[in-house]
Design a protein around this motif. Sequence first.
Motif, PDB file in Angstrom:
ATOM      1  N   LYS A  85      16.313  10.233  -3.243  1.00 18.18           N
ATOM      2  CA  LYS A  85      17.050   9.107  -2.651  1.00 18.18           C
ATOM      3  C   LYS A  85      18.469   9.522  -2.285  1.00 18.18           C
ATOM      4  O   LYS A  85      19.004   9.114  -1.248  1.00 18.18           O
ATOM      5  CB  LYS A  85      17.057   7.921  -3.620  1.00 18.18           C
ATOM      6  N   TYR A  91      16.158   6.851   4.280  1.00 13.93           N
ATOM      7  CA  TYR A  91      14.904   6.225   3.875  1.00 13.93           C
ATOM      8  C   TYR A  91      15.132   5.167   2.800  1.00 13.93           C
ATOM      9  O   TYR A  91      16.068   5.268   2.004  1.00 13.93           O
ATOM     10  CB  TYR A  91      13.932   7.270   3.320  1.00 13.93           C
ATOM     11  N   THR A  92      14.232   4.186   2.777  1.00 12.32           N
ATOM     12  CA  THR A  92      14.118   3.251   1.660  1.00 12.32           C
ATOM     13  C   THR A  92      12.918   3.688   0.826  1.00 12.32           C
ATOM     14  O   THR A  92      11.864   3.998   1.383  1.00 12.32           O
ATOM     15  CB  THR A  92      13.914   1.810   2.153  1.00 12.32           C
ATOM     16  N   LEU A  94      10.093   3.039  -2.289  1.00 12.08           N
ATOM     17  CA  LEU A  94       9.361   2.021  -3.040  1.00 12.08           C
ATOM     18  C   LEU A  94       8.499   2.690  -4.108  1.00 12.08           C
ATOM     19  O   LEU A  94       8.104   3.841  -3.960  1.00 12.08           O
ATOM     20  CB  LEU A  94       8.452   1.213  -2.106  1.00 12.08           C
ATOM     21  N   PHE A 111       8.259   6.265   0.981  1.00 10.87           N
ATOM     22  CA  PHE A 111       9.547   6.286   1.652  1.00 10.87           C
ATOM     23  C   PHE A 111       9.323   5.871   3.113  1.00 10.87           C
ATOM     24  O   PHE A 111       8.384   6.348   3.751  1.00 10.87           O
ATOM     25  CB  PHE A 111      10.150   7.696   1.641  1.00 10.87           C
ATOM     26  N   THR A 114      14.585   3.341   7.156  1.00 17.09           N
ATOM     27  CA  THR A 114      15.192   2.017   7.088  1.00 17.09           C
ATOM     28  C   THR A 114      15.525   1.467   8.462  1.00 17.09           C
ATOM     29  O   THR A 114      15.399   0.257   8.690  1.00 17.09           O
ATOM     30  CB  THR A 114      16.461   2.072   6.221  1.00 17.09           C
TER      31      THR A 114
END
Length: 289
Positions: A85, A91-92, A94, A111, A114
């Motif tokens: 991260k 990227y977001t 989860l 990932f 975003t």
Amino acid sequence: KGYIIMKNMFFNSVLVAFVLLVASCSKQPEAKVDVMSFNIRLDHVADSLNNWKYRKDAAAQMITYYAPDVVGMQEVLKNQLDDLKNRLPQYTALGVGRADGKEKGEYCSLFYKTDRFDLVKSGNFGLSETPDSIGIKGWDAACERIVTWAVLKDKVSGKELAAFNTHFDHIGKVARRESAVLLLAKIREIASDLPVVITGDFNGTVDSDPISVLTEGGMQNTYFASDVVYGPAWSFHDFGRIPVEERQLIDFIFVNGQVVANKFRVIADKPDNGYLSDHAPILANLTIR
């Protein structure tokens, strides 16, 4: 006569302009998506010079270079998730740890870019007889196994994609087959009629039971369905210790009928000072119908 000709020319011009306007309004932007599956190998002290601390920068740089829109990763421990991260702010991420549904154990992290997608909904479920409970070993599995999923909406085209990421058990044959059956059932429940992509380490070859269950259940293996396939026909190499002729493809990307597989690649890149992982990442270029 001249008036009639000019009137007809004006009418034809208006008609052409109208047709072009309707065509431009009805034509939706094409939604092409690059999807990667990557088993990053958990952070394990026994790996010595192949330990995560020596690989994390190269792994993140590889993802940045290929710039996939969605990445499904396996064997991600919490400290590795934090490292990625920090290195992949575009990227977001989860996912949850498979041991407790929070931060303990390996993640099957998803990932996504975003700036490319809005998150519609997401979740996790266990691969066991009780999928609503995470942290339970299913069937004859040696480990707890999970699926992390998300429904993503393309900000440009407005099209939605349901992404599922998983890691099947390495020991339990029954668990691998039943995991595939459960995965199909949960996809029907969660994704309904949406375009679907599945990423994962399935611990089985192209002709194994779990892969057959998925393909017979309507999923297409992008390794076979893509127009262009490039790279070696294997993904697991155990940090180069397995002889090339004995290596096998056990990482796959599947899609349903609403997704077209254009290109598939096994990324056999190797940094000068080691390996990205004990698996080669795989990459598919897809079109959402």
